[in-house]
Design a protein around this motif. Structure first.
Motif, short mmCIF file in Angstrom:
data_model
loop_
_atom_site.label_atom_id
_atom_site.label_comp_id
_atom_site.label_asym_id
_atom_site.label_seq_id
_atom_site.Cartn_x
_atom_site.Cartn_y
_atom_site.Cartn_z
N THR A 37 0.92 -1.14 0.06
CA THR A 37 0.14 0.12 -0.07
C THR A 37 0.86 1.26 0.06
O THR A 37 0.56 2.40 -0.65
CB THR A 37 -1.06 0.03 1.35
OG1 THR A 37 -1.67 -1.16 1.19
CG2 THR A 37 -2.14 1.22 1.34
N ALA A 38 1.91 1.19 0.69
CA ALA A 38 2.65 2.46 0.94
C ALA A 38 3.57 2.77 -0.33
O ALA A 38 3.66 3.83 -0.84
CB ALA A 38 3.75 2.44 2.04
N TYR A 39 4.15 1.59 -0.89
CA TYR A 39 4.71 1.83 -2.13
C TYR A 39 3.97 2.20 -3.25
O TYR A 39 4.34 2.82 -4.44
CB TYR A 39 5.52 0.35 -2.60
CG TYR A 39 6.65 0.14 -1.35
CD1 TYR A 39 7.20 1.32 -0.46
CD2 TYR A 39 7.20 -0.91 -1.41
CE1 TYR A 39 7.97 0.89 0.16
CE2 TYR A 39 8.41 -1.26 -0.55
CZ TYR A 39 8.68 -0.33 0.34
OH TYR A 39 9.51 -0.62 1.30
N GLY A 40 2.80 1.78 -3.46
CA GLY A 40 1.70 2.17 -4.25
C GLY A 40 1.49 3.71 -4.19
O GLY A 40 1.42 4.57 -5.11
N LEU A 41 1.42 4.20 -2.97
CA LEU A 41 1.13 5.54 -2.78
C LEU A 41 2.37 6.35 -3.08
O LEU A 41 2.20 7.64 -3.71
CB LEU A 41 1.03 5.74 -1.14
CG LEU A 41 -0.58 5.41 -0.75
CD1 LEU A 41 -0.68 5.51 0.87
CD2 LEU A 41 -1.83 6.20 -1.32
N ILE A 42 3.53 5.85 -3.00
CA ILE A 42 4.69 6.56 -3.31
C ILE A 42 4.77 6.73 -4.59
O ILE A 42 5.06 7.89 -5.22
CB ILE A 42 5.94 5.98 -2.84
CG1 ILE A 42 6.04 5.79 -1.09
CG2 ILE A 42 7.35 6.49 -3.21
CD1 ILE A 42 7.32 5.16 -0.86
N ALA B 42 0.22 2.91 6.54
CA ALA B 42 0.57 3.05 5.14
C ALA B 42 1.21 4.39 4.81
O ALA B 42 2.17 4.77 4.24
CB ALA B 42 -0.41 2.81 4.20
N PRO B 43 0.38 5.61 5.44
CA PRO B 43 1.18 6.95 5.04
C PRO B 43 2.43 7.19 5.81
O PRO B 43 3.19 7.87 5.21
CB PRO B 43 -0.19 7.77 5.62
CG PRO B 43 -1.22 6.97 5.57
CD PRO B 43 -0.85 5.56 5.95
N VAL B 44 2.52 6.66 7.03
CA VAL B 44 3.69 6.72 7.70
C VAL B 44 4.85 5.97 6.97
O VAL B 44 6.09 6.61 6.89
CB VAL B 44 3.69 6.07 9.01
CG1 VAL B 44 4.92 6.22 9.83
CG2 VAL B 44 2.74 6.86 9.86
N ALA C 53 9.70 5.80 3.62
CA ALA C 53 10.39 5.00 2.54
C ALA C 53 10.73 5.90 1.09
O ALA C 53 11.30 5.20 0.07
CB ALA C 53 9.46 3.92 2.06
N ALA C 54 10.23 7.03 1.01
CA ALA C 54 10.18 7.82 -0.17
C ALA C 54 11.65 8.36 -0.51
O ALA C 54 11.80 8.23 -1.75
CB ALA C 54 9.53 8.95 -0.17
N GLY C 55 12.64 8.59 0.53
CA GLY C 55 13.98 8.72 0.41
C GLY C 55 14.66 7.55 -0.58
O GLY C 55 15.58 7.81 -1.86
#
Length: 380
Positions: A123-128, A197-199, A204-206
């Motif tokens: 979920t988080a990587y999809g958001l990124i 997921a937002p956290v 992980a964005a960097g």
């Protein structure tokens, strides 16, 4: 081409890194299901009371936790660039395709979290990918500066969100992990993923942006051309990651207080941004010299089917730890969780190689590809 010989047409480095990364993920995730009586540390790891458990806790803190997800994020960014390269249309069409893929990945991750595992990372990587898809076209300077800023921000966000656990911490922090009613457990995990997921997207964005930068140079695809750069990454990144994990081990496991956990947690997370990509660099260097033995081919096949293998791990965790199934979280020792993690990873390697020999792609890779390219195929 999907037959057994298709694997030879792909660069070994990225696939081998993804395949071995799944072992790191298994090691990082398994201890989160353990909830014996007594206090836990800020990473939901039981405080070790025996020498084998202390050794495992130290090695996982310094070498695995906070390092595997940055490696995954970097490889995810790397893979997005590879997908973009294969598109022949205009950038707006490529961007639309990547965002469509990201949306389906978010949906798949949400289903994964609700049905199986509260610690989902899809979920988080999809958001990124949704937010930062245009980073593929950024300048190198903008990529690296943004990666550094996001790494700093994400590390300290993680630190301030980390607090020492009280006794019976699993019941207080992860009540859905102990819920005997499957429907209530699903509801709890749905709530959990809406926060985690937002956290994780921020933290992980960097690493994701660094992966885009690395893909532009083909660092992991053509390691023979970048050996000096890769060696520097390894020489700097892995020692930094190890040393950065030591303070969290001492403060997070032995005498956790807000005063020492926050800076230790920030340092641990920040040095993880150096460690994750450095592990991928080490594997890429290894791929230059390694012989294509049956084991190496099987691990590469695992990397090609990393989504399917990642989700398969969660099925194993559910069987082993769900309160309404085997419920081993109360009795399993930390060192025993390592054996389970390695065995689970080995099982996915076996399955991936079996699919390779039969000329089959991973079922979830096939699903995601069909959903992503369905509209494009319909227009053609």
């Amino acid at each position: 081409m999907t037959g057994p010989t298709a694997i030879k047409d792909r660069a070994l480095g990225p696939d081998l890194a993804r395949g071995l990364l799944l072992l790191f993920i298994a090691l990082a995730n398994t201890h989160g299901f353990l909830h014996p009586s007594g206090a836990g540390d800020i990473r939901a790891m039981p405080i070790p009371t025996t020498l084998p458990d202390r050794i495992v806790a130290f090695l996982e803190t310094t070498l695995v936790d906070g390092r595997s997800y940055t490696m995954f994020a970097a490889l995810f960014g790397y893979g997005m660039v590879q997908i973009a390269r294969r598109q022949s249309g205009e950038w707006k069409d490529t961007r639309k395709l990547l965002r469509r893929r990201a949306r389906w990945l978010v949906l798949l991750g949400l289903l994964h979290a609700v049905l199986l595992y509260y610690g989902d990372i899809l979920t988080a990587y999809g958001l990124i990918a949704l937010v930062l898809v245009s980073a593929i076209r950024w300048s190198d300077a903008r990529l690296l500066v943004s990666a550094a800023v996001l790494a700093l921000f994400g590390s300290w966000a993680f630190a301030f969100l980390s607090t020492p656990n009280a006794p019976d911490a699993a019941a207080e922090m992860y009540p859905w992990a102990l819920e005997h009613n499957p429907l209530l457990g699903m509801a709890g995990r749905a709530f959990a993923i809406s926060i985690s997921a937002p956290v994780l997207t921020v933290t992980a964005a960097g690493a994701f942006l660094f992966g885009i930068w690395a893909a532009r140079r083909g660092l992991y695809e053509h390691p023979e051309q970048h050996q000096q750069t890769l060696r520097r990454m390894v020489a700097i990144g892995i020692p930094l990651a190890f040393l950065g994990g030591v303070p969290l081990y001492t403060s997070g496991l032995l005498h956790a207080t807000d005063a020492n956990v926050i800076p230790a947690g920030g340092l641990h997370a920040l040095t993880g941004f150096a460690g994750g990509p450095a592990y991928a660099a080490l594997i890429a260097l290894w791929s230059v010299r390694v012989r294509r033995t049956p084991l190496i081919t099987a691990i590469q096949a695992t990397g090609q089917r990393s989504l399917t293998c990642y989700l398969t791990q969660s099925v194993v965790w559910t069987i082993m730890f769900a309160p309404f199934l085997l419920d081993l979280g109360h009795s399993m020792k930390l060192w025993q969780s390592v054996i389970l993690a390695v065995a689970t990873w080995a099982f996915t390697v076996f399955l991936a190689d079996l699919m390779r020999r039969r000329g089959l792609r991973g079922p979830f890779e096939v699903l995601l590809r069909r959903l992503t390219y369905r509209q494009q195929t319909a227009r053609q």
